[in-house]
Design a protein around this motif. Sequence first.
Motif, PDB file in Angstrom:
ATOM      1  N   TYR A  53      -4.064  -8.215  -0.552  1.00  0.00           N
ATOM      2  CA  TYR A  53      -4.923  -7.422   0.334  1.00  0.00           C
ATOM      3  C   TYR A  53      -4.344  -6.026   0.532  1.00  0.00           C
ATOM      4  N   ASP A  54      -3.105  -5.933   0.990  1.00  0.00           N
ATOM      5  CA  ASP A  54      -2.483  -4.627   1.211  1.00  0.00           C
ATOM      6  C   ASP A  54      -2.372  -3.828  -0.084  1.00  0.00           C
ATOM      7  N   PHE A  55      -2.188  -4.500  -1.194  1.00  0.00           N
ATOM      8  CA  PHE A  55      -2.021  -3.839  -2.484  1.00  0.00           C
ATOM      9  C   PHE A  55      -3.315  -3.181  -2.960  1.00  0.00           C
ATOM     10  N   LEU A  56      -4.455  -3.831  -2.729  1.00  0.00           N
ATOM     11  CA  LEU A  56      -5.707  -3.348  -3.308  1.00  0.00           C
ATOM     12  C   LEU A  56      -6.642  -2.656  -2.325  1.00  0.00           C
ATOM     13  N   ILE A  57      -6.612  -3.053  -1.059  1.00  0.00           N
ATOM     14  CA  ILE A  57      -7.635  -2.578  -0.143  1.00  0.00           C
ATOM     15  C   ILE A  57      -7.557  -1.055   0.006  1.00  0.00           C
ATOM     16  N   GLY A  58      -8.696  -0.412  -0.110  1.00  0.00           N
ATOM     17  CA  GLY A  58      -8.754   1.042  -0.016  1.00  0.00           C
ATOM     18  C   GLY A  58      -8.467   1.767  -1.313  1.00  0.00           C
ATOM     19  N   GLU A  59      -8.136   1.044  -2.372  1.00  0.00           N
ATOM     20  CA  GLU A  59      -7.819   1.670  -3.660  1.00  0.00           C
ATOM     21  C   GLU A  59      -9.076   1.796  -4.525  1.00  0.00           C
ATOM     22  N   ASP A  60      -9.049   2.753  -5.433  1.00  0.00           N
ATOM     23  CA  ASP A  60     -10.118   2.926  -6.408  1.00  0.00           C
ATOM     24  C   ASP A  60      -9.791   2.055  -7.621  1.00  0.00           C
ATOM     25  N   LEU A  61     -10.602   1.030  -7.843  1.00  0.00           N
ATOM     26  CA  LEU A  61     -10.347   0.070  -8.921  1.00  0.00           C
ATOM     27  C   LEU A  61     -11.180   0.362 -10.168  1.00  0.00           C
ATOM     28  N   GLN A  62     -11.915   1.460 -10.159  1.00  0.00           N
ATOM     29  CA  GLN A  62     -12.850   1.757 -11.235  1.00  0.00           C
ATOM     30  C   GLN A  62     -12.172   1.858 -12.601  1.00  0.00           C
ATOM     31  N   GLY A  63     -10.935   2.356 -12.637  1.00  0.00           N
ATOM     32  CA  GLY A  63     -10.261   2.590 -13.907  1.00  0.00           C
ATOM     33  C   GLY A  63      -9.585   1.374 -14.512  1.00  0.00           C
ATOM     34  N   ASN A 112       0.812  -1.216   0.000  1.00  0.00           N
ATOM     35  CA  ASN A 112       0.000   0.000   0.000  1.00  0.00           C
ATOM     36  C   ASN A 112       0.845   1.265   0.000  1.00  0.00           C
ATOM     37  N   LYS A 113       2.161   1.122   0.158  1.00  0.00           N
ATOM     38  CA  LYS A 113       3.073   2.254   0.124  1.00  0.00           C
ATOM     39  C   LYS A 113       4.308   1.892  -0.696  1.00  0.00           C
ATOM     40  N   SER A 114       4.833   2.880  -1.393  1.00  0.00           N
ATOM     41  CA  SER A 114       6.054   2.679  -2.172  1.00  0.00           C
ATOM     42  C   SER A 114       7.279   3.078  -1.358  1.00  0.00           C
ATOM     43  N   GLY A 115       8.424   2.528  -1.761  1.00  0.00           N
ATOM     44  CA  GLY A 115       9.689   2.960  -1.202  1.00  0.00           C
ATOM     45  C   GLY A 115      10.050   2.379   0.146  1.00  0.00           C
ATOM     46  N   GLU A 152     -13.479  -9.057   2.690  1.00  0.00           N
ATOM     47  CA  GLU A 152     -13.304  -7.616   2.491  1.00  0.00           C
ATOM     48  C   GLU A 152     -12.732  -7.325   1.111  1.00  0.00           C
ATOM     49  N   LEU A 153     -11.767  -8.124   0.681  1.00  0.00           N
ATOM     50  CA  LEU A 153     -11.148  -7.921  -0.622  1.00  0.00           C
ATOM     51  C   LEU A 153     -12.127  -8.211  -1.754  1.00  0.00           C
ATOM     52  N   LYS A 154     -12.853  -9.318  -1.632  1.00  0.00           N
ATOM     53  CA  LYS A 154     -13.830  -9.648  -2.677  1.00  0.00           C
ATOM     54  C   LYS A 154     -14.955  -8.623  -2.726  1.00  0.00           C
ATOM     55  N   ASP A 155     -15.393  -8.140  -1.571  1.00  0.00           N
ATOM     56  CA  ASP A 155     -16.443  -7.115  -1.541  1.00  0.00           C
ATOM     57  C   ASP A 155     -15.970  -5.840  -2.234  1.00  0.00           C
ATOM     58  N   LEU A 156     -14.692  -5.479  -2.039  1.00  0.00           N
ATOM     59  CA  LEU A 156     -14.146  -4.292  -2.700  1.00  0.00           C
ATOM     60  C   LEU A 156     -14.195  -4.440  -4.212  1.00  0.00           C
ATOM     61  N   LEU A 202      -0.047   0.553  -5.956  1.00  0.00           N
ATOM     62  CA  LEU A 202      -0.830   0.599  -7.197  1.00  0.00           C
ATOM     63  C   LEU A 202      -0.770   1.988  -7.812  1.00  0.00           C
ATOM     64  N   LYS A 203      -0.934   3.022  -6.993  1.00  0.00           N
ATOM     65  CA  LYS A 203      -0.901   4.392  -7.519  1.00  0.00           C
ATOM     66  C   LYS A 203       0.431   4.695  -8.188  1.00  0.00           C
ATOM     67  N   ASP A 204       1.508   4.234  -7.582  1.00  0.00           N
ATOM     68  CA  ASP A 204       2.826   4.552  -8.131  1.00  0.00           C
ATOM     69  C   ASP A 204       3.199   3.698  -9.331  1.00  0.00           C
ATOM     70  N   ILE A 205       2.501   2.600  -9.547  1.00  0.00           N
ATOM     71  CA  ILE A 205       2.691   1.844 -10.789  1.00  0.00           C
ATOM     72  C   ILE A 205       2.285   2.711 -11.979  1.00  0.00           C
ATOM     73  N   TYR A 206       1.181   3.429 -11.817  1.00  0.00           N
ATOM     74  CA  TYR A 206       0.750   4.345 -12.884  1.00  0.00           C
ATOM     75  C   TYR A 206       1.817   5.398 -13.167  1.00  0.00           C
ATOM     76  N   THR A 207       2.311   6.042 -12.111  1.00  0.00           N
ATOM     77  CA  THR A 207       3.229   7.161 -12.317  1.00  0.00           C
ATOM     78  C   THR A 207       4.620   6.701 -12.748  1.00  0.00           C
TER      79      THR A 207
END
Length: 218
Positions: A155-165, A85-88, A184-188, A131-136
């Motif tokens: 779980y840590d990679f996706l939870i709380g992220e916007d997957l719409q795109g 969920n965090k880079s670096g 929780e992950l499947k519900d997201l 995930l966000k930093d993969i884009y950038t």
Amino acid sequence: MLKFDDKDTWFDERVRGVKKAYKVTSDIKGVAVDVGANVGAFSYVNHNKFNKIIAIEPAQETFDKCVNNTSKFKNVSVYKYAVSNKSGETIRLYPFNEGGNVSGNATTVKNDITAKHYNFDVYEEIETISLKDIYTKFEIDKINYLKIDCEGNEYDFLIGEDLQGIDYIAIEIHLHLGPNKIKELKDLIDKTHVAISSFGNGVNSHFEITYKNKNLID
């Protein structure tokens, strides 16, 4: 059990597994991100279906084999990161404990369940990427196909992220997350995507599910 050093047998087995587990239809184009690329079987099977594949693999041994197995594909690039969920950050990657890093299925998840199968006394230290930093970092504005097989770190990679795109998400959800995190992950993912294929029963084998964005469904 297959031995990781048995290169031909293991690679062939991974290719068969990719074909069974992940649905890639002929209409899918664009950019694929392969999280947990292992020895590169997903890219080997699907390189001609995408304009670009970004393969991410943390374990040194499997990373090296992935680079070698995909080197002839000009649209495939391989990077050594662990997703989180965090880079670096620097986190520990633990090998499967039956004969060392058998199959390359290393994990960053340290709990009572993984303690039965992974060796916490041996580890690699790996830099994380979110995930966000993969884009950038890789200068992409859209992920058309996101394949995830990262031994519990999904779980840590996706939870709380916007997957719409993301158009398609093909994910292996690991049992050692435990039932609450799995739900929780499947519900997201269910908020924005619908399952179009599945493999594994989620009882004595992992869930491997391919999802399609609801906006793409007629």
